[in-house]
Scaffold this motif. Sequence first.
Motif, short mmCIF file in Angstrom:
data_model
loop_
_atom_site.label_atom_id
_atom_site.label_comp_id
_atom_site.label_asym_id
_atom_site.label_seq_id
_atom_site.Cartn_x
_atom_site.Cartn_y
_atom_site.Cartn_z
N ALA A 144 -29.47 -25.44 -30.57
CA ALA A 144 -28.05 -24.97 -30.63
C ALA A 144 -27.75 -24.38 -32.34
CB ALA A 144 -26.99 -25.90 -30.33
N VAL A 145 -27.30 -23.19 -32.28
CA VAL A 145 -27.04 -22.66 -33.35
C VAL A 145 -25.43 -22.76 -33.82
CG1 VAL A 145 -29.06 -21.31 -33.90
CG2 VAL A 145 -26.83 -20.28 -32.48
N LEU A 146 -24.84 -22.72 -32.54
CA LEU A 146 -23.30 -22.77 -32.48
C LEU A 146 -22.96 -23.76 -31.53
CD1 LEU A 146 -21.96 -19.09 -32.78
CD2 LEU A 146 -21.83 -20.89 -34.66
N GLN A 147 -21.72 -24.52 -31.84
CA GLN A 147 -21.22 -25.39 -31.02
C GLN A 147 -19.63 -25.38 -30.82
OE1 GLN A 147 -22.28 -29.19 -33.05
NE2 GLN A 147 -23.85 -29.36 -31.03
N VAL A 148 -19.05 -25.16 -29.54
CA VAL A 148 -17.79 -25.00 -29.10
C VAL A 148 -17.25 -26.31 -28.83
CG1 VAL A 148 -16.08 -23.75 -27.82
CG2 VAL A 148 -17.92 -22.64 -28.35
N SER A 149 -16.23 -26.67 -29.42
CA SER A 149 -15.52 -28.10 -29.17
C SER A 149 -14.24 -28.18 -29.64
CB SER A 149 -16.66 -29.38 -30.08
OG SER A 149 -16.23 -29.16 -31.27
N ASN A 150 -13.81 -29.27 -29.24
CA ASN A 150 -11.99 -29.61 -29.68
C ASN A 150 -11.85 -30.99 -29.87
OD1 ASN A 150 -9.61 -28.99 -30.21
ND2 ASN A 150 -8.94 -29.23 -27.87
N SER A 151 -12.85 -31.62 -30.65
CA SER A 151 -12.62 -32.99 -30.94
C SER A 151 -13.02 -33.65 -29.73
CB SER A 151 -11.87 -33.15 -32.00
OG SER A 151 -11.88 -34.43 -32.45
N GLU A 152 -12.22 -34.97 -29.75
CA GLU A 152 -12.22 -35.76 -28.51
C GLU A 152 -11.13 -35.29 -27.66
OE1 GLU A 152 -11.85 -40.52 -28.25
OE2 GLU A 152 -11.44 -39.66 -30.01
N SER A 153 -10.30 -34.39 -28.06
CA SER A 153 -9.31 -33.84 -26.95
C SER A 153 -10.00 -33.13 -26.00
CB SER A 153 -8.39 -32.78 -27.67
OG SER A 153 -7.69 -33.34 -28.82
N GLY A 154 -11.18 -32.54 -26.09
CA GLY A 154 -11.97 -31.66 -25.00
C GLY A 154 -11.18 -30.45 -24.82
N MET A 155 -12.10 -29.87 -23.88
CA MET A 155 -11.72 -28.42 -23.41
C MET A 155 -11.91 -28.38 -22.03
SD MET A 155 -14.60 -26.65 -26.16
CE MET A 155 -15.58 -27.70 -25.35
N ASP A 156 -10.94 -27.30 -21.50
CA ASP A 156 -11.04 -26.92 -20.08
C ASP A 156 -12.53 -26.61 -19.61
OD1 ASP A 156 -10.68 -25.42 -17.51
OD2 ASP A 156 -8.84 -26.20 -18.04
#
Lengths: 223, 860
Positions: free
Chosen positions: B59-71
Motif C-alpha cells: 500500500a502507498v496510501l491508507q485510509v483510516s479513522n483511527s480506532e473510531s473506524g469508518m463506514d
Amino acid sequence: MIRCTDVCKFYQQGDNRITALAGVTLEIPQGAFTAVMGQSGSGKSTLLHLIGGLDRPTSGELLVDNRLIGQMSDDQVTLFRRSRIGFIFQFFNLLPTLTAAENIALPFVLDGRGKAEADARAAALLAKVGLEHRRQHLPEELSGGEIQRVAIARALAFNPPILLADEPTGNLDSKNGLAILDLLRQVNRQDGCTIVMVTHSEEAAGYAERRIYLRDGRVEKEE
Amino acid sequence: MLRLLNTISWRHLRHHRLRTFLTFLGMALGVAVIVAIALVNRALTTSFQSTIEQIAGKAVLQVSNSESGMDERVLALVRDTDGVLDVAAAVDGFLPVSGERGERLYIYGVDLLTDFTMREHQFAGDGFAFDQALDFIAQADSIAVTESFARRRGLAAGSTVVLNTSRGKQSYVIRALLKEEGTARVFGGNFALMDMPVAQLAFGKEGKLDIVDLTVETGSTVETVQARLRQRLAGAAEVERPKKRGEQIESLLTSFRVGLFFVSLIALFVGFFLIYNTVAVSIVQRKREIGTLRCLGMRRAELLRLIVAEALILALVGALIGCLLGWLLAQGALVAVGQTVRNLFSSIGLSGSGLSARELVIALASAIGVALLAALHPAIEALAISPLENARQAVWRPVFAAKKSWATRLGVLCLSIAPLLVVLAPHLTGAVRQFSVGVIGMLIFLLGLAFFAPLIVRYAAQWLWRWTLALPGVSWVETRLAADSLRRNPLRSGITVATMIISLAAIFTIAAFVNSVRGSLLAWVDQMVTADIIISSGARTAGPRNVSLHEEPAAGLRALPGVKIVDLYRLVRANYQGRPIVVESFSAALSAPVRTLPMAQGDGARVLREMAQGKGAVVSESFQTRFGAQVGDKIELVTPSGPVSFTVLGIYIDYSSDIGSVLIDRALYKKYWRDELVDAFDLWLEPGADMAALVQQIKAGYGDQYQLFISTHRELKDAVLRIMEQSFVVNYAVEIVALVVAIFSVINTLLASILDRSREIGVLRAIGATQSQVRRIIVMEAGWMGLIGGLLGLLAGSVMAYHHVVYNTKLLTGWTFQFYYPYDVAALVVSATVVLCLLAGYGPAKKAAATPVVTAIGYE
C-alpha cells in the motif's frame, strides 16, 4: 632512662634491604642532654624515631623509661608517647589552623582533659617559653623562632621525662637557633628532662653534655 | 607526548588503581545510560515503523479513522476514485487467547480474495489454493495462525483456539497455517488472519472498517490520488502514507522520549563532575611531580596537553566500556520499556540491536567533549604550580579567593541567568523549545549552586564544628581539625560537595516527581472514578489487552440486588487535526448524581449537566495544551458519520492519556460513532450492599463468558499505581549512577585530603593521637561533606523538582500535577548521604590512621 641493646632497623625497598641501624648499643641516663650526630643516612633520625616509638626496631632491645617500647601495641605506645615523650621537629610541625595556645593544648585535648585545664596549662607553657603575648596567633603569624618555641611548649605539655628533638635548629637563623638551644638547656637543667637531640651542627651539639656519633648505622664514637 | 603519557601518567594511574577504576566505572556508567537510552529510542522507532510497514504491504496510501473506524461504504468510494489501482480493506485489533494469561493475537480481518493484491500471505504446506480460500471464507469460525504460534501453543491445522471477543469467548478452527513471512512477522508471530465479517463480529465492528489500503495506477501520482480522496471523503477519514501513520503512532511516545533525553542529560552532567573531580584531585596529589617537570623544562603548553590527554584517555576507555555496558543495560531496559509501552500504547515487539556507528560516535564524542570541558579548568590551575614546588615544605593547594574567586563569580552569573531563562521559557513558541530552555535554566541554576559550593563549605565549616560540639561525647580537637581540613581547602571539598549537589538533586528531582505523580494520580482516581465496582474489559489499565464488549451484560448487572446505578464507559482512539487523541464517553444523565469530574476549568457539576443535555464535549488539559482549545470553542471531530462539531463545555483533568482526550455523552457518541461497544461498566451500589458477594455474583454470571477485569475502587487505584511505577524504571538507573558518583567523589576527595595532610596526621600521631582519634577526624570530615552536600542537594532538588512537576510536565504532557513534597525522601536523602559519606570516609580514614608515623612525618 634509655637503653638500646644491639638495636637493628632494616627497611625493605623492593629487592633491596636498606640498613638504617646495624646494632646500636647505648645507654642514656636520666636527666642527660645528649646530642646524636652523624652524616646524612647514618641512622640518627631512625634512632630517634625508635626511641620515640614512632617506629619499631627490627631486632634488639629498646628500653625507654623502663618500658620495652618495641613490644607495646600501637595504642599503648601512642598513650606512652603522649604522656612520657615530647617531640620537637626540624620543620616545626604546628597545625596551621590552630592558634599557638591551641597547638600547645592539643596533647591535653587528645588525652580527653577538660578545656579549662588545657587552656590553663597552655597559658603556663606559653609563659615558660616567653610567648604569652602570642597566645592567639596562628603559626603563619609567628616567626620561625617563635614557632619552634611553641613546638617546645607543646612537647612539654605533660612534663615528659624525655624530650626528643630532631634538628630543632636546622631551620632557624643562628640567633634564633641559639635561643632555642638555651631554652632546651633550661628545660634540661630546671625540669630534669632527658633530652636526645639529633643535629648536624657542632655548635648545637656543644650544648649537650654528651655526643654520640653514628656512622653507617653503628655508634662510631662517643664524646 | 606518548612517552610522557607512558612514563608519567600511566604509572600514576597504575599507582592509584582504585581511583582509576572508580573513574572508569563512573564514566562508563554515565555513557552506558546514554547508550542504553539511544538504543531503547531506536528500538522504539524501528519497531513502530517496521510494524506499520509490514502490515501495510504494498500500500502507498491508507485510509483510516483511527480506532473510531469508518463506514463500510468508504471502500466503494475509494475503489471508485480515479487513479486508485488496487484496494484492500481490513478490520484489525488484538484479541486475548482465552485462559492464557498475557497471550494475545493480532487479528487481521480481510477479504482473502482481494487482500493478495496488497500483501503476500505465505501459507504453509502445499499453498493455499482458491478452493481452500473459499472453504476458509465459507465457514464463520475460520482462522489462520502463524506456524510459530501454533508450534508454541501445540496446535495444528484443524485445532481450535478460543479467543475473548466482544461477544465473550468464541472458538475458532485453525484452517490454515501461515509462514512467518511478510505481514505475519509482526508482533513476534502472534498474527492471525480472519475473513472480514468474522473479524467484524469478533471486534463488534459490524458494518465498519478500520483501514483501507490502496495502490495507485501508473500515471497517477500518490499526491494527486491523496488529494482526490481527501476531497471525496470530506473529512470522514484520513488519507496518509503508511510512514506517516507510523509517525503518528510514534508521536505518542514524544513525552516518554523527552523524559529519556532529560535522563541522558543528567548522566552527562554527572560525568562532567566526575572527570573534574578526578583531574582536580590528581593535580593536588602530583603537585611536586608537576613542579619537578616544570623544573626540568616542561613548558606550560606541554603540561596542559599532558593533563588534558590523560583525562581524554580516561574518558575514552570509560566510554568504550560504557558502550558495552550500555548495550547490556539496553537489553534489560527494553524489557521494562516494552512493558511500559505495552501498557500505555500498543503491543509491540521491541528487539535490541547492536550499536550503530552514529550512536558510537555520539557516545564517544559526548564523553570526550565532557572530559575536555571538565579537565580544562583543573589543568589551567596546574599551570600555576611553580617549578619551585618540589623544593617547598608547604602544602600547595589551588588558591581560593572566597567571594572574589572565579567559582563564586561564576556561581553569581549562573544564579542570575537561570531565573531569566526559566521566566523566558514560557514565552517561546513550541512545547519542546519551552521545555528545553526551562531545563537548561534549571541546569544552570544547579551549576550556579555547585559553583557556590566552595564558598558555602568555607563558611559552613566555621560554625559546623562548634555546633557539633554540642553533641555528647564529641572531642573538641577532632571536630575542630575535621572542620579546619574542609575550610583550608574549600576548592577541593567544594568540588566533592558540588558533585553531591548534582547527584542528589537528580535523585531528589526524580523522587519528588514520582511522589507528585503518585499523589496527583491517587487524588484524580478518587475524583474521576467514584464507582464502587468497575467491570472493565481492560481499556483503562490493560492497554491493548482490552476487548470492547457489547452492551448486553448491562441489563443483567442493573438487575443485581444492591446495584444502584450502572453506567457504560467507552474509550476509542481517534484523530484530531491529523494527530492522535482519545475519545471517552459515559452516560452523564445516568451517573451525574453520583459522579464527579475533576476539572481544570469550569464547574464539574454544571459540565456534567450540560453533557447530559448533549450541549457539547469536555476536553482534557493535554488536549487544551496541544490544540489550544478554550471553553466555548468549537472542535470538529472526524466520526464514522462524518465530521461533527462540538462546543467545549469545560477542561477536565485526565491523567490516563497525555495525547489529549475529548469526553462526550454516550448518547452523542453512539449517535455519531455508530458504536454500542463498552469498555467498562461502572457500578454504584446501594448503601450497605455486600461488595464482595456482588463481585462473586458478577464473576459467576459473566466470568466464564467474557474477559473481565473486576476491580473495586481500591484495586483500581493499586493498578494505576503499579502502571505508574513501571514507567519510572529507566529513571532509577540514573539514581544509581548518581549515587555511585557521589560516593566515589567523597572517597576520592578524602584520599587526596589525607595525602595533603600526611605530615599533619603524622604530627598528631607523634604527639599522642591514637589511630581511632585520627580515624574519627577523617570520618567526621566526610560526614560534614555529606551534611553540606545533602542539604544543598536537597535545596537544589526541591527547586528543580517543583519546576519539573509544575512546569515541565505541563509542557510535555499538558497535565497539571499537584506538587507533593516527599518529606520522607527528603529526610532520607540527607540522612542517607551523611551515613554513606561516613561509610565512604572510613576506608581513607583507616588508611590515614594506619600510615606509619615516620612515613607521614617524612612525607614532604
